[in-house]
Design a protein around this motif. Structure first.
Motif, PDB file in Angstrom:
ATOM      1  N   TYR A  36      -3.363   4.133  -1.841  1.00 24.25           N
ATOM      2  CA  TYR A  36      -3.128   3.437  -2.999  1.00 24.25           C
ATOM      3  C   TYR A  36      -3.165   2.016  -2.661  1.00 24.25           C
ATOM      4  O   TYR A  36      -2.170   1.743  -2.064  1.00 24.25           O
ATOM      5  CB  TYR A  36      -2.306   4.000  -3.886  1.00 24.25           C
ATOM      6  CG  TYR A  36      -2.356   5.614  -4.339  1.00 24.25           C
ATOM      7  CD1 TYR A  36      -3.260   5.918  -5.586  1.00 24.25           C
ATOM      8  CD2 TYR A  36      -2.061   6.535  -3.581  1.00 24.25           C
ATOM      9  CE1 TYR A  36      -3.366   7.051  -5.908  1.00 24.25           C
ATOM     10  CE2 TYR A  36      -2.186   7.903  -4.110  1.00 24.25           C
ATOM     11  CZ  TYR A  36      -2.835   8.375  -4.982  1.00 24.25           C
ATOM     12  OH  TYR A  36      -3.097   9.401  -5.430  1.00 24.25           O
ATOM     13  N   GLU A  55       0.764  -1.162   0.013  1.00 20.53           N
ATOM     14  CA  GLU A  55      -0.099   0.037   0.009  1.00 20.53           C
ATOM     15  C   GLU A  55       0.775   1.332   0.033  1.00 20.53           C
ATOM     16  O   GLU A  55       1.956   1.485   0.760  1.00 20.53           O
ATOM     17  CB  GLU A  55      -0.914  -0.182   1.029  1.00 20.53           C
ATOM     18  CG  GLU A  55      -1.656   1.101   1.612  1.00 20.53           C
ATOM     19  CD  GLU A  55      -2.616   1.137   2.913  1.00 20.53           C
ATOM     20  OE1 GLU A  55      -3.201   1.835   3.223  1.00 20.53           O
ATOM     21  OE2 GLU A  55      -2.259  -0.013   3.436  1.00 20.53           O
ATOM     22  N   GLN A  69      -1.879  -1.983  -3.244  1.00 26.88           N
ATOM     23  CA  GLN A  69      -0.791  -2.628  -3.636  1.00 26.88           C
ATOM     24  C   GLN A  69      -0.943  -2.873  -5.380  1.00 26.88           C
ATOM     25  O   GLN A  69      -2.274  -3.390  -5.661  1.00 26.88           O
ATOM     26  CB  GLN A  69      -0.547  -4.002  -3.182  1.00 26.88           C
ATOM     27  CG  GLN A  69       0.626  -4.983  -3.880  1.00 26.88           C
ATOM     28  CD  GLN A  69       0.706  -6.120  -3.066  1.00 26.88           C
ATOM     29  OE1 GLN A  69       0.378  -6.399  -1.929  1.00 26.88           O
ATOM     30  NE2 GLN A  69       1.144  -7.303  -3.658  1.00 26.88           N
ATOM     31  N   TRP A 120      -0.120  -0.537  -7.602  1.00 26.04           N
ATOM     32  CA  TRP A 120      -0.062   1.064  -8.013  1.00 26.04           C
ATOM     33  C   TRP A 120       1.310   1.002  -9.020  1.00 26.04           C
ATOM     34  O   TRP A 120       2.095   0.291  -8.967  1.00 26.04           O
ATOM     35  CB  TRP A 120       0.108   1.857  -7.004  1.00 26.04           C
ATOM     36  CG  TRP A 120       0.975   1.832  -5.990  1.00 26.04           C
ATOM     37  CD1 TRP A 120       0.917   1.167  -4.852  1.00 26.04           C
ATOM     38  CD2 TRP A 120       2.480   2.531  -5.873  1.00 26.04           C
ATOM     39  NE1 TRP A 120       1.994   1.012  -4.056  1.00 26.04           N
ATOM     40  CE2 TRP A 120       2.961   1.973  -4.777  1.00 26.04           C
ATOM     41  CE3 TRP A 120       3.360   2.839  -6.889  1.00 26.04           C
ATOM     42  CZ2 TRP A 120       4.407   2.200  -4.375  1.00 26.04           C
ATOM     43  CZ3 TRP A 120       4.466   3.360  -6.569  1.00 26.04           C
ATOM     44  CH2 TRP A 120       5.005   2.728  -5.269  1.00 26.04           C
ATOM     45  N   ASN A 151      -3.028   2.748 -12.525  1.00 26.68           N
ATOM     46  CA  ASN A 151      -3.399   1.280 -12.109  1.00 26.68           C
ATOM     47  C   ASN A 151      -3.752   1.056 -10.832  1.00 26.68           C
ATOM     48  O   ASN A 151      -3.691   0.091 -10.148  1.00 26.68           O
ATOM     49  CB  ASN A 151      -2.244   0.248 -12.316  1.00 26.68           C
ATOM     50  CG  ASN A 151      -2.851  -0.954 -12.588  1.00 26.68           C
ATOM     51  OD1 ASN A 151      -3.711  -1.328 -13.361  1.00 26.68           O
ATOM     52  ND2 ASN A 151      -2.123  -1.947 -11.860  1.00 26.68           N
ATOM     53  N   SER A 152      -4.407   2.004  -9.983  1.00 27.40           N
ATOM     54  CA  SER A 152      -4.784   2.166  -8.762  1.00 27.40           C
ATOM     55  C   SER A 152      -5.487   3.343  -8.490  1.00 27.40           C
ATOM     56  O   SER A 152      -5.492   4.400  -8.550  1.00 27.40           O
ATOM     57  CB  SER A 152      -3.603   2.247  -7.723  1.00 27.40           C
ATOM     58  OG  SER A 152      -3.945   2.022  -6.379  1.00 27.40           O
TER      59      SER A 152
END
Length: 215
Positions: free
Chosen positions: A152, A27, A154, A156, A127-128
């Motif tokens: 964010y 995270e 995991q 990202w 992507n997050s």
């Protein structure tokens, strides 16, 4: 009698640029101090604040974002360019993580600071989707407070544009250094460097590295 002096030869820098993709292995918690937050801290330290004001968690959460604009610009400094949704991490934080990782290898941190630069001000997180995270934090020795910050999950991703001097550091060394930074130093809040386990990342070697010579 005049003595001959040996001329000093300064060769041209062997500059290259490369894009290195990193992916979060944990995270990522970000916390940009807004002008309002800084003023509140200054007032508390100056003992100007006597009464507590009603807090707005959503507003505090929104103030913690690093805003990304096209060209890796800071959206707070370029409000007309910000698309009202894109966020990121400060480019300097990635360089600091890489320089910090030099403690693990035989490379002076002063040399690393001069050997490469991460381009831009804020690098886009992709992507997050972020969500609000609530944490209790310690202020000083006796006080605690609540923080509302973007988190964010995991997975990202960030593309890191780097310019480097290939006569000082090789591309392989650069990749290995950013990999070590992701494992042992991390980014932003609760990172390993600060006794946490958040903000870790690894290099995505499946992405093509666009290594170009700077003319």
């Amino acid at each position: 009698m005049a003595t001959e002096t040996t001329p000093i030869v300064v060769s041209k820098q062997n500059l290259h640029t490369v894009d290195i993709d990193i992916v979060g292995t944990s995270e990522l918690i970000v916390h940009k101090f807004s002008a309002k937050a800084i003023k509140q801290i200054e007032d508390i330290q100056a003992k100007k604040t006597k009464t507590k004001t009603k807090r707005n968690p959503k507003a505090e959460y929104n103030d913690c974002f690093y805003k990304w604009c096209e060209g890796d610009l800071d959206g707070d400094l370029n409000p007309d360019l910000w698309d009202k949704k894109s966020t990121g991490v400060p480019a300097i934080a990635i360089k600091k993580a890489m320089v910090g990782a030099c403690r693990q290898v035989d490379m002076p941190m002063t040399l690393a600071r001069q050997a490469f630069h991460v381009k831009g001000s804020v690098l886009k997180i992709e992507n997050s989707e972020p969500s609000m995270r609530t944490d209790h934090v310690r202020i000083g020795n006796k006080q605690t407070d609540v923080r509302y910050r973007p988190s964010y999950p995991q997975g990202w991703r960030v593309t890191v544009p780097i310019i480097y001097d290939a006569d000082v550091i090789s591309l392989e060394q650069l990749i290995n250094l950013i990999g070590r930074a992701g494992f042992s130093v991390g980014l932003c809040e609760h990172r390993p460097e600060k006794d946490g386990d958040k903000g870790t990342f690894e290099v995505d070697m499946s992405k093509t590295l666009d290594d170009k010579v700077v003319s």
